[in-house]
Design an enzyme around this catalytic site. Structure first.
Site, PDB file in Angstrom:
ATOM      1  N   HIS A 112       0.826  -1.064  -0.066  1.00  7.27           N
ATOM      2  CA  HIS A 112      -0.112  -0.160  -0.042  1.00  7.27           C
ATOM      3  C   HIS A 112       0.667   1.230   0.051  1.00  7.27           C
ATOM      4  O   HIS A 112       2.327   1.139   0.031  1.00  7.27           O
ATOM      5  CB  HIS A 112      -0.958   0.123   1.185  1.00  7.27           C
ATOM      6  CG  HIS A 112      -0.203  -0.065   2.477  1.00  7.27           C
ATOM      7  ND1 HIS A 112       0.114   1.297   3.191  1.00  7.27           N
ATOM      8  CD2 HIS A 112       0.023  -1.096   3.218  1.00  7.27           C
ATOM      9  CE1 HIS A 112       0.805   1.048   4.432  1.00  7.27           C
ATOM     10  NE2 HIS A 112       0.755  -0.331   4.589  1.00  7.27           N
TER      11      HIS A 112
ATOM     12  N   CYS B 174       2.845  -4.972   6.912  1.00  5.61           N
ATOM     13  CA  CYS B 174       2.574  -4.686   5.772  1.00  5.61           C
ATOM     14  C   CYS B 174       3.737  -3.854   5.043  1.00  5.61           C
ATOM     15  O   CYS B 174       4.556  -3.376   5.881  1.00  5.61           O
ATOM     16  CB  CYS B 174       1.165  -3.938   5.441  1.00  5.61           C
ATOM     17  SG  CYS B 174      -0.116  -4.798   5.929  1.00  5.61           S
TER      18      CYS B 174
END
Length: 567
Positions: free
Chosen positions: A469, A488
């Site tokens: 992301h 992440c």
């Protein structure tokens, strides 16, 4: 015998004679063909076709513990060839046998121990076979040598192609990347020229060029051992070009010993105190190849890496060669490759890098897992669903201090899913009693400039809930060490990745992508074809020009692997 019967017998006799002769000739031809087919690879010294008994094969394999591990492979290999000998032709060993002996004698070049594969003395076994006069004994010796070569190949081939350590069987090793599914029985058939393969099994060669470059680096660093251990550099707070320091002589020698060892041999360190331009070039090279900012300024971080012993660097190269054995034998035509210690993402298409960018990975206490999956969705203007662990550890303390904390972060609390989502007032929550286990609601951050996921995320659904992301904190990409996330992977340039993944969708041109990232409304796009994603962990890497890079062991995975690999 009646006259009519004798007349019938005389009539059919010529046909019976023709049938008998032709059948005999055909039978002889079949036997001759079978003989020719068998002698190509399984005749004994006496000229007889040798077909082994499966019980004999298994009994011999089980007599050697290291061979017993590969019993299934040995059985499958010989079953496929009708239990005929594999390494003999017309009673002589095929050339591949000598080549294999040479390969295992040089196993140290692969970071392996040759003694682990010299379980049988093939030369002595062959000598005994040749000199034996008794036919039965000779046949037995021939069979034992053939099985020993086969089992030894599977023993060596397993370590060389699949790895000495099975990462899925060692709990301390984090590696859930797609398995290397090489079939060693088929590889051996290729070596013996009994089948074709697009893989370099016949040359006993590695499957990936990255491994090959690490092997070359291993030789280079082992060759450096002849010049002695690197000198220790004393800690300095700050040393920059044009400074004068007694440390300069040691620094110069240390760097020359790694990059120009012949010069180091003739180096005269007397009165060498000026940090000159030549030393600056060496320092910047070292910093760049060791994951530091190449500014030529020497401080504690640079000194720490300079003082890593040569033997440790050699071990580091070896264990990263081992990791390449765990990688699938062939990558897909298009894939995404994230190397955690390098803090970099690469997009590869048809063997060429088409996109690369910096990434931010999980901090040591929230390590990014090592695994592979397939990217399926691009989500523009995403919500960020806050994990319950963060709710307990970060949001709860802030809410107890400031009841308006969620609103200040553009966050909301909801219940239900999809069209049934309902907002819940933060004041209705007993924050003192909230834990990760008992919190049944969802806290999410709305799309917008403050959203932790940035303007777009890329999903490959997995058990770790890890994805790629963007981020609103772009300044963090200026850091050398970028372990800041909760697991992440944050991308430096997510828009470029979105453009690449959606290039086969005309409606998603760069302008449309920019609009979708700025609307503030979540929008999901399903890719036409899933793209494999490999999130891996390599702390040493050799680039296309031969430069050897070393990276920080962010999660201590190297140490865990060294314990298993070197015992």
């Amino acid at each position: 015998m009646s006259y009519a019967f004798r007349l019938k017998f005389l009539f059919i006799l010529p046909f019976l004679l023709v049938l008998f002769v032709s059948c005999g000739q055909q039978s002889n031809k079949n036997e001759e063909n079978n003989e020719k087919a068998s002698t190509s690879d399984s005749r004994s010294a006496k000229g007889k076709v040798v077909v082994m008994d499966s019980v004999f094969i298994i009994s011999y394999v089980r007599s050697v513990p290291e061979f017993k591990e590969h019993e299934k492979l040995v059985r499958l290999f010989y079953r496929d060839r009708g239990f005929k000998l594999a390494w003999f032709k017309n009673g002589e060993l095929v050339p591949q046998a000598n080549k294999f002996k040479e390969v295992i004698s040089k196993a140290d070049q692969e970071g392996l121990n040759p003694d682990n594969y010299k379980l049988k003395n093939f030369d002595q076994m062959y000598k005994a076979y040749v000199e034996t006069k008794d036919e039965a004994t000779q046949t037995k010796l021939q069979q034992e040598l053939d099985i020993a070569l086969t089992a030894s190949y599977f023993h060596y081939g397993t370590d060389f192609y699949k790895g000495m350590v099975n990462p899925r069987k060692v709990s301390s090793i984090d590696w859930k990347v797609k398995k290397n599914k090489i079939k060693l029985n088929k590889a051996l058939q290729t070596i013996l020229k009994e089948r074709e393969s697009k893989y370099p099994y016949y040359e006993f060669a590695p499957l990936h060029p990255e491994y090959d470059r690490l092997r070359t680096a291993l030789k280079k660093y082992r060759d450096l051992q002849q010049f002695g251990e690197w000198p220790k550099v004393e800690e300095v707070k700050k040393l920059k070009p044009n400074d004068v320091s007694p440390q300069v002589a040691v620094l110069r020698k240390r760097l020359l010993m790694e990059y120009e060892p012949q010069k180091a041999k003739t180096l005269n360190g007397q009165n060498d105190t000026l940090y000159d331009a030549n030393l600056e070039v060496l320092v910047k090279k070292f910093q760049e190849l060791n994951g530091l900012k190449a500014d030529g300024v020497i401080g504690p971080a640079t000194v720490k890496l300079l003082n890593i012993p040569l033997d440790d660097r050699i071990d580091q190269l070896i264990i990263n060669m081992e990791r390449w054995r765990w990688i699938p034998k062939k990558f897909e035509d298009k894939y995404i490759f994230v190397n955690i210690p390098r803090y970099t993402m690469h997009v590869i298409e048809n063997g060429k890098e088409v996109l690369t960018m910096k990434v931010i990975v999980g901090k040591s206490m929230h390590s990014t897992p090592v695994f592979s999956d397939k990217l399926e969705y691009v989500v523009f203007s995403p919500y960020w669903n806050v994990p319950n662990s963060i709710v307990e550890n970060e949001i709860k303390p802030n809410m107890l201090k400031n009841p308006n904390f969620l609103a200040s972060q553009n966050m909301e609390i909801v219940s239900g899913q999809g069209k049934n989502v309902k907002q819940v007032s933060p004041s209705s929550i007993d924050w003192n009693s909230v834990t990760a286990k008992n919190f049944k609601l969802l806290i999410r951050q709305k799309p917008g400039p403050k959203n932790a996921l940035g303007p777009v995320k890329f999903l490959f659904p997995n058990e770790y809930n890890v994805y790629l992301h963007g981020t609103p904190f772009e300044n963090l990409f200026n850091q050398d060490q970028r372990g800041f996330s909760h697991g992440c992977i944050r991308l430096e340039d997510p828009a470029s990745l979105a453009e690449y993944l959606l290039k086969d969708r005309p409606e998603w041109d760069p302008e449309a992508i920019q609009q979708a990232m700025a609307t503030g409304e979540e929008q999901w796009v399903t890719l036409k074809a899933k793209v494999p994603v490999y999130i891996v962990y390599f702390t040493s890497w050799v680039d296309n020009t031969g430069n050897v890079h070393f990276y920080q062991d962010l999660y201590n995975h190297d140490e865990d692997l060294k314990k298993e690999y070197f015992g």
